[in-house]
Write a protein that holds these residues in place. Structure first.
Motif, PDB file in Angstrom:
ATOM      1  N   GLU A  11      -0.971  -2.601 -10.712  1.00  0.00           N
ATOM      2  CA  GLU A  11      -1.747  -3.476 -10.286  1.00  0.00           C
ATOM      3  C   GLU A  11      -3.216  -3.495  -9.238  1.00  0.00           C
ATOM      4  N   ARG A  12      -4.089  -3.439  -9.701  1.00  0.00           N
ATOM      5  CA  ARG A  12      -5.359  -3.840  -8.526  1.00  0.00           C
ATOM      6  C   ARG A  12      -5.471  -4.424  -7.624  1.00  0.00           C
ATOM      7  N   VAL A  13      -5.444  -4.251  -6.354  1.00  0.00           N
ATOM      8  CA  VAL A  13      -5.696  -5.610  -5.194  1.00  0.00           C
ATOM      9  C   VAL A  13      -6.423  -4.888  -4.408  1.00  0.00           C
ATOM     10  N   LEU A  17      -4.000   0.668  -5.103  1.00  0.00           N
ATOM     11  CA  LEU A  17      -3.031   0.583  -6.495  1.00  0.00           C
ATOM     12  C   LEU A  17      -1.854   0.388  -6.223  1.00  0.00           C
ATOM     13  N   TYR A  18      -1.127  -0.451  -6.732  1.00  0.00           N
ATOM     14  CA  TYR A  18       0.982  -0.854  -6.716  1.00  0.00           C
ATOM     15  C   TYR A  18       0.957  -0.794  -7.500  1.00  0.00           C
ATOM     16  N   PHE A  19       2.383   0.047  -8.201  1.00  0.00           N
ATOM     17  CA  PHE A  19       3.151  -0.573  -8.138  1.00  0.00           C
ATOM     18  C   PHE A  19       4.059  -1.755  -8.599  1.00  0.00           C
ATOM     19  N   GLU A  20       4.087  -2.463  -9.553  1.00  0.00           N
ATOM     20  CA  GLU A  20       5.310  -3.773  -8.948  1.00  0.00           C
ATOM     21  C   GLU A  20       6.534  -3.506  -8.496  1.00  0.00           C
ATOM     22  N   PHE A  24      11.204   4.826 -10.204  1.00  0.00           N
ATOM     23  CA  PHE A  24      12.491   6.010  -9.500  1.00  0.00           C
ATOM     24  C   PHE A  24      13.273   5.270  -9.108  1.00  0.00           C
ATOM     25  N   CYS A  25      13.015   4.611  -7.395  1.00  0.00           N
ATOM     26  CA  CYS A  25      14.336   4.532  -7.136  1.00  0.00           C
ATOM     27  C   CYS A  25      14.191   2.716  -6.878  1.00  0.00           C
ATOM     28  N   HIS A  26      12.978   2.103  -7.403  1.00  0.00           N
ATOM     29  CA  HIS A  26      12.941   0.376  -7.788  1.00  0.00           C
ATOM     30  C   HIS A  26      12.323  -0.073  -6.322  1.00  0.00           C
ATOM     31  N   GLN A  27      12.029   0.305  -5.705  1.00  0.00           N
ATOM     32  CA  GLN A  27      12.179  -0.431  -4.241  1.00  0.00           C
ATOM     33  C   GLN A  27      10.719  -1.219  -4.948  1.00  0.00           C
ATOM     34  N   SER A  28       9.941  -1.717  -4.583  1.00  0.00           N
ATOM     35  CA  SER A  28       8.917  -2.672  -4.931  1.00  0.00           C
ATOM     36  C   SER A  28       8.696  -3.845  -3.020  1.00  0.00           C
ATOM     37  N   PRO A  29       7.157  -4.009  -3.843  1.00  0.00           N
ATOM     38  CA  PRO A  29       5.602  -3.061  -4.166  1.00  0.00           C
ATOM     39  C   PRO A  29       5.743  -2.279  -3.745  1.00  0.00           C
ATOM     40  N   VAL A  30       5.139  -1.575  -4.329  1.00  0.00           N
ATOM     41  CA  VAL A  30       4.669   0.311  -3.675  1.00  0.00           C
ATOM     42  C   VAL A  30       3.601   0.693  -3.701  1.00  0.00           C
ATOM     43  N   LEU A  31       2.332   0.849  -2.982  1.00  0.00           N
ATOM     44  CA  LEU A  31       1.301   1.191  -2.328  1.00  0.00           C
ATOM     45  C   LEU A  31       1.281   2.602  -2.929  1.00  0.00           C
ATOM     46  N   LEU A  32       0.198   2.868  -3.568  1.00  0.00           N
ATOM     47  CA  LEU A  32      -0.149   4.292  -4.718  1.00  0.00           C
ATOM     48  C   LEU A  32      -1.520   4.872  -3.456  1.00  0.00           C
ATOM     49  N   THR A  33      -0.735   5.745  -2.740  1.00  0.00           N
ATOM     50  CA  THR A  33      -1.577   6.869  -2.292  1.00  0.00           C
ATOM     51  C   THR A  33      -2.700   7.921  -3.066  1.00  0.00           C
ATOM     52  N   ILE A  34      -3.904   7.480  -3.356  1.00  0.00           N
ATOM     53  CA  ILE A  34      -4.358   8.051  -4.505  1.00  0.00           C
ATOM     54  C   ILE A  34      -5.300   7.928  -4.140  1.00  0.00           C
TER      55      ILE A  34
END
Length: 76
Positions: A11-13, A17-20, A24-34
């Motif tokens: 998702e883009r907020v 960018l975030y993964f719901e 791998f570890c199923h933590q939620s939500p995850v902010l992507l560092t890119i």
């Protein structure tokens, strides 16, 4: 073309960018560092990588579209 098992939705907020959920570890939500330049390159098919901040797993991004990150490894 990559197999759907190599994709993960994002998702883009507000420019971030975030993964719901982390694939791998199923933590939620995850902010992507890119970086923005890396995202632009991924849309053009230039490989880049991200390290998940929650579990430090590495994803090699083959390409991106407006909904999914397509990775070199299986994410599903």
């Amino acid at each position: 073309m990559l197999d759907f098992h190599h994709s993960w939705p994002y998702e883009r907020v507000a420019g971030d960018l975030y993964f719901e959920e982390c694939p791998f570890c199923h933590q939620s939500p995850v902010l992507l560092t890119i970086k923005k330049e890396a995202v632009e390159g991924a849309f053009e098919g230039i490989k880049t990588h991200i390290v998940m901040p929650c579990c430090h797993e590495k994803i090699v991004i083959e390409s991106m579209d407006s909904d999914y990150i397509w990775a070199a490894q299986t994410l599903r």
